[in-house]
Design an enzyme around this catalytic site. Structure first.
Site, PDB file in Angstrom:
ATOM      1  N   GLU A 115      23.919 -30.271  -7.606  1.00 23.98           N
ATOM      2  CA  GLU A 115      22.557 -29.999  -7.173  1.00 23.98           C
ATOM      3  C   GLU A 115      22.308 -28.500  -7.128  1.00 23.98           C
ATOM      4  O   GLU A 115      23.244 -27.692  -7.158  1.00 23.98           O
ATOM      5  CB  GLU A 115      22.277 -30.618  -5.798  1.00 23.98           C
ATOM      6  CG  GLU A 115      23.096 -30.044  -4.660  1.00 23.98           C
ATOM      7  CD  GLU A 115      22.865 -30.762  -3.332  1.00 23.98           C
ATOM      8  OE1 GLU A 115      22.536 -31.967  -3.360  1.00 23.98           O
ATOM      9  OE2 GLU A 115      23.030 -30.114  -2.284  1.00 23.98           O
ATOM     10  N   ARG A 164      26.596 -42.737  12.456  1.00 22.41           N
ATOM     11  CA  ARG A 164      27.420 -42.812  13.676  1.00 22.41           C
ATOM     12  C   ARG A 164      26.820 -41.877  14.713  1.00 22.41           C
ATOM     13  O   ARG A 164      25.860 -41.150  14.419  1.00 22.41           O
ATOM     14  CB  ARG A 164      28.851 -42.364  13.364  1.00 22.41           C
ATOM     15  CG  ARG A 164      28.897 -40.984  12.683  1.00 22.41           C
ATOM     16  CD  ARG A 164      30.290 -40.457  12.513  1.00 22.41           C
ATOM     17  NE  ARG A 164      30.358 -39.320  11.625  1.00 22.41           N
ATOM     18  CZ  ARG A 164      30.054 -38.068  11.947  1.00 22.41           C
ATOM     19  NH1 ARG A 164      29.610 -37.795  13.155  1.00 22.41           N
ATOM     20  NH2 ARG A 164      30.164 -37.086  11.065  1.00 22.41           N
TER      21      ARG A 164
END
Length: 510
Positions: A200, A292
């Site tokens: 990227e 999480r």
């Protein structure tokens, strides 16, 4: 509500979950390795079971054993904490198939967000902005070179299956690309068992800003504002704060809505975090979603006034969220420092040994989330993070001053820690002004970790040590600074001497 929960982790996060359960009236089962037999989380739980030898691959990472223990002990649910098995879709699925509840997102959501390339494709379809790049792993150096030429150098190679800086390389010229790709693939394979790497555009000088989300099983998805996580070394966060100096209420609303859209696209339930790069022009780009509870969740708790871990448990038990988005706006400022068993003046090398003495900071707005105590043995088997020191104050400047005071109160004898490094960051003018980016710490590291950076403090500590020695020889009373003030004279006994306190804080002895 559950009657009993197994906590499938160790250290400070295990204690954090145990305490949340205690307040909810839920019994807990701790698991521990042979190396952790005397750890605080073992003592604080209602029951505890040894699950294997010290290496995590033979204890905390053996999911089948954890499920077996949960069923044998009568636990109805498993909380994975962070790290270890917390983002393993196979474990979440195995827990569910065993008739237990996984306190976290569904396995399908973990899978959807577990691969960075798959997550990019998912959020792009949901209209979430991402850093320009390819959505799938590159096949070879020729394909990588073609993609890099499309976006222009510098570019960033990233492991598709993981994070934490593993398998990540910045490439500034075409000549560097082939070797960097080979290196990134090797590291990704070793770290995650998957050598897929994607590419990227590299954003120069951005901030790392993340948005906390909370979603129930009844269709409600909310965001709880942002955390600034730009103080990083080798892509590892070291200091976090909430809110961010760079985020206005309007930008917070936009980024929050984007995070909610990403969570909905993944069918997300429970607590999670969407991470973004924020450039100097206010443009933001989705990086990944952590499925999480985050290490840095306390700063959000303090500015938003709710217990995220308790809500993880409540959501897993089927409770609906009783809030609306308008109920949440940051109040005051919170800062967290990760206290690690590392020596910043020696390249952050791990420090091992026994904690001989531990004095914890206290006072208004100070929170200590720790997993160690005096007498704890610190080895190399696990992550070096010992604890998190968190403060909350009405403003950022007061939060920095409060953190500095708390760091001065903290004493850890027997091993080297990151305490002095954090103290120097609090004193840094650029940090105090909020002029930081994810490259800031690397650029300032030489100054902030220099052994001579604390010269004045060390000189004061040397004077303190000499005065303590004088006290011991004379057996009498001396005039010393009042503890923690360093200025107002007070006649005190040796046992309570302010000089002794200063000497302890700097790890010096007469």
């Amino acid at each position: 509500m559950f009657k009993k929960v197994l906590v499938a982790n160790r250290g400070e996060i295990a204690l954090r979950v145990i305490r949340a359960c205690q307040e909810l009236g839920v019994k807990t089962v701790a698991v521990y390795s042979e190396a952790d037999a005397s750890a605080p989380h073992v003592r604080e739980a209602d029951e505890a079971v040894c699950v294997g030898p010290a290496p995590s691959s033979q204890s905390y990472l053996v999911g089948e054993r954890l499920i077996e223990v949960a069923k044998a002990m009568g636990a109805e649910a498993i909380h994975p904490g962070y790290g270890f098995l917390s983002e393993r879709a196979w474990f979440a699925r195995a827990v569910r198939e065993a008739g237990l509840v996984f306190i976290g997102p569904p396995a399908e959501a973990i899978e959807a967000m577990g691969s960075k390339t798959a997550a990019r494709q998912l959020v792009i379809a949901a209209g979430v902005p991402v850093v320009p790049g390819n959505a799938e792993g590159v096949k070879d150096a020729d394909e990588a070179r073609a993609i890099a030429e499309t976006y222009g150098y510098p570019v960033l190679l990233k492991a598709a299956a993981g994070g934490g800086g593993k398998g990540m390389r910045v490439v500034r010229t075409a000549d560097e690309l082939s070797a960097a790709l080979d290196s990134a693939r090797r590291e990704a394979k070793n770290a995650f068992g998957d050598d897929a790497v994607y590419l990227e555009k590299y954003i120069e000088g951005p901030r790392h800003v993340e948005i906390q989300v909370l979603a129930d099983a009844h269709g409600t998805v909310l965001h709880l504002g942002e955390r600034e996580c730009s103080v990083q070394r080798r892509h590892q966060k070291m200091i976090e704060e909430a809110p961010s100096v760079a985020v206005s209420p309007e930008l917070r609303a936009r980024m929050g809505a984007t995070a909610v859209a990403a969570a909905k696209a993944a069918g997300y339930v429970n607590a999670g975090t969407c991470e973004f790069l924020l450039d100097r022009d206010g443009q933001y780009y989705f990086l990944e979603m952590n499925t999480r509870i985050q290490v840095e969740h306390p700063v959000t708790e303090l500015v938003m006034g709710l217990d995220l871990v308790q809500w993880q448990i409540r959501i897993a038990a089927g409770e609906p969220l009783p809030f609306q988005q308008t109920d949440f706006a940051p109040r005051g400022w919170a800062i967290e420092c990760r206290i690690t068993s590392e020596d910043p003046t020696n390249g952050f090398l791990p420090s091992t040994g026994r904690i001989e003495y531990l004095h914890l900071p206290s006072g208004p707005g100070v929170r200590w989330d720790g997993g160690v105590e005096a007498g704890s043995d610190v080895g190399l088997h696990y992550d070096p993070m010992l604890a998190k020191l968190i403060v909350h104050a009405p403003s950022r400047s007061l939060a920095i001053a409060r953190m500095r005071r708390a760091l001065l109160e903290l004493t850890v004898d027997g091993i080297e820690t990151s305490r002095g490094f954090h103290l120097r960051v609090m004193d840094d003018p650029e940090f105090q002004s909020g002029d930081i980016s994810i490259q800031w710490l690397e650029q300032r590291l030489g100054t902030l970790t220099s052994p001579t950076a604390d010269r004045e403090t060390l000189q004061l500590a040397a004077i303190a040590a000499a005065l303590v020695a004088h006290e011991e020889r004379s057996g009498g009373r001396v005039v010393s600074p009042a503890p923690e003030q360093g200025g107002s004279p007070a006649s005190v006994s040796r046992a309570g001497s302010g000089w002794a306190a200063v000497g302890r804080r700097e790890g010096l002895r007469s």
